[in-house]
Design an enzyme around this catalytic site. Structure first.
Site, PDB file in Angstrom:
ATOM      1  N   HIS A  46      18.819  23.681  32.670  1.00 53.62           N
ATOM      2  CA  HIS A  46      18.975  24.797  33.507  1.00 53.62           C
ATOM      3  C   HIS A  46      17.923  24.537  34.740  1.00 53.62           C
ATOM      4  O   HIS A  46      17.827  25.675  35.595  1.00 53.62           O
ATOM      5  CB  HIS A  46      18.188  26.115  32.351  1.00 53.62           C
ATOM      6  CG  HIS A  46      19.205  26.607  31.473  1.00 53.62           C
ATOM      7  ND1 HIS A  46      20.268  27.187  31.668  1.00 53.62           N
ATOM      8  CD2 HIS A  46      18.727  26.663  30.035  1.00 53.62           C
ATOM      9  CE1 HIS A  46      20.972  27.235  30.630  1.00 53.62           C
ATOM     10  NE2 HIS A  46      20.080  27.263  29.650  1.00 53.62           N
ATOM     11  N   ARG A  72      15.564  17.654  28.873  1.00 51.72           N
ATOM     12  CA  ARG A  72      16.497  18.492  28.134  1.00 51.72           C
ATOM     13  C   ARG A  72      17.727  18.209  28.666  1.00 51.72           C
ATOM     14  O   ARG A  72      17.918  18.395  29.881  1.00 51.72           O
ATOM     15  CB  ARG A  72      16.029  19.740  28.319  1.00 51.72           C
ATOM     16  CG  ARG A  72      17.212  20.708  27.468  1.00 51.72           C
ATOM     17  CD  ARG A  72      16.756  22.078  27.172  1.00 51.72           C
ATOM     18  NE  ARG A  72      16.576  22.910  28.449  1.00 51.72           N
ATOM     19  CZ  ARG A  72      16.128  24.340  28.602  1.00 51.72           C
ATOM     20  NH1 ARG A  72      16.156  24.799  27.311  1.00 51.72           N
ATOM     21  NH2 ARG A  72      16.065  24.814  29.686  1.00 51.72           N
ATOM     22  N   ASP A  86      18.394   5.977  30.317  1.00 49.07           N
ATOM     23  CA  ASP A  86      18.367   4.896  31.092  1.00 49.07           C
ATOM     24  C   ASP A  86      17.447   4.915  32.290  1.00 49.07           C
ATOM     25  O   ASP A  86      16.941   4.198  32.966  1.00 49.07           O
ATOM     26  CB  ASP A  86      19.741   4.470  31.575  1.00 49.07           C
ATOM     27  CG  ASP A  86      20.533   3.520  30.294  1.00 49.07           C
ATOM     28  OD1 ASP A  86      20.221   3.431  29.387  1.00 49.07           O
ATOM     29  OD2 ASP A  86      21.794   3.627  30.673  1.00 49.07           O
ATOM     30  N   GLU A 147      18.442  27.382  18.603  1.00 45.60           N
ATOM     31  CA  GLU A 147      18.421  28.824  19.536  1.00 45.60           C
ATOM     32  C   GLU A 147      19.865  29.499  19.395  1.00 45.60           C
ATOM     33  O   GLU A 147      19.781  30.400  20.214  1.00 45.60           O
ATOM     34  CB  GLU A 147      18.393  28.041  21.154  1.00 45.60           C
ATOM     35  CG  GLU A 147      19.518  27.067  21.410  1.00 45.60           C
ATOM     36  CD  GLU A 147      19.200  26.541  22.644  1.00 45.60           C
ATOM     37  OE1 GLU A 147      18.415  27.312  23.501  1.00 45.60           O
ATOM     38  OE2 GLU A 147      19.743  25.499  22.937  1.00 45.60           O
ATOM     39  N   ASP A 173      16.989  32.029  24.169  1.00 43.56           N
ATOM     40  CA  ASP A 173      18.335  32.212  23.351  1.00 43.56           C
ATOM     41  C   ASP A 173      17.931  32.581  21.805  1.00 43.56           C
ATOM     42  O   ASP A 173      18.952  33.362  21.515  1.00 43.56           O
ATOM     43  CB  ASP A 173      18.922  30.652  23.452  1.00 43.56           C
ATOM     44  CG  ASP A 173      19.679  30.259  24.907  1.00 43.56           C
ATOM     45  OD1 ASP A 173      20.364  31.547  25.202  1.00 43.56           O
ATOM     46  OD2 ASP A 173      19.535  29.286  25.208  1.00 43.56           O
TER      47      ASP A 173
END
Length: 253
Positions: A46, A72, A86, A147, A173
């Site tokens: 987000h 995230r 990576d 969530e 959520d």
């Protein structure tokens, strides 16, 4: 190394406190990473960052020299998870985990063969974690977000997933998942708190880390006192707006 030390601390269920970054602002992220948070998480789901923002954010966190960098990711996706690792992330937080099979797929994406399916190409991570695959596997954490209604219903099985290091509550959520009309809906505060406790107890039973996103340091301290083992605080964008608004208020009085 910071990543290995962080992984050991998290897996040992020691209390850790992190900060959440949603802005593509490496200079600001570097300053935050110098403050002493155990980790700084870049929000690739987000947040307002693309791959270059994740990469530069990891470089900024490394330059801070005190925090592990987490990402995230957008989804349980082999490529997205591999690219974040990576880029130098010490671990990933994977959203929308509904089942133990979802959690196993997340673990699979973070581990090199024969333990998983991560493709070998440690462009940055090899400078700080590896480049030996076994070393990278040992120092990389994977956290499943709880969530959704299904995730909450299956939380005990999710927590028992081999290789999963912990679970992480997305409170906005989760509030919607338990029937809230909007994130933080007070009409479902009791059932929401029950859900938060359910996740914590499931993690404790399985012996994995239990984390949660919080709006401020006070709430983070409360969740840690309740038994959560790690907590993230707010975000850079939220704090920027809050502080700017407070200064405007004071200046205008």
């Amino acid at each position: 190394m910071i990543a290995a030390e962080f992984a050991a601390k998290l897996r040992g269920r020691e209390r850790t406190v992190g900060y959440w970054a949603v802005l593509d602002a490496p200079v600001a992220t570097e300053r935050i990473a110098r403050l002493g948070y155990d980790y700084v998480a870049i929000d690739g789901q987000h947040g307002l960052v693309g791959y270059s923002g994740i990469r530069d954010g990891m470089m900024a966190i490394d330059a801070g020299g005190r925090s592990a960098g987490l990402v995230r990711v957008e989804a349980t996706d082999l490529t997205a998870i591999g690219r974040s690792l990576d880029a130098g992330a010490a671990g990933v937080i994977v959203p929308l985990i509904d089942t133990a099979e979802d959690a196993a797929a997340a673990v699979h994406a973070t581990r090199y063969p024969p333990r998983g399916g991560r493709s070998y190409g440690p462009m940055r991570s090899g400078l700080r974690i590896g480049p030996k695959p076994a070393d990278a596997d040992a120092a990389t954490v994977v956290l499943a977000m709880i969530e959704t209604p299904k995730g909450l219903a299956n939380v005990e099985e999710i927590c028992a997933t081999p290789g999963l290091d912990g679970v992480y509550v997305g409170p906005s959520d989760l509030c919607l998942a338990v029937g809230g009309a909007f994130p933080g809906d007070p009409a479902v505060s009791e059932v929401f708190e029950d859900a938060v406790a359910t996740v914590r107890k499931a993690a404790e039973k399985a012996g994995v880390a239990a984390g949660i996103h919080t709006a401020n340091g006070e709430l983070a301290a409360r969740r840690l006192a309740e038994g959560y083992t790690f907590a993230s605080v707010a975000s850079d964008l939220v704090h920027l707006e809050q502080v700017a608004a407070e200064h405007l208020k004071v200046a205008g009085e």
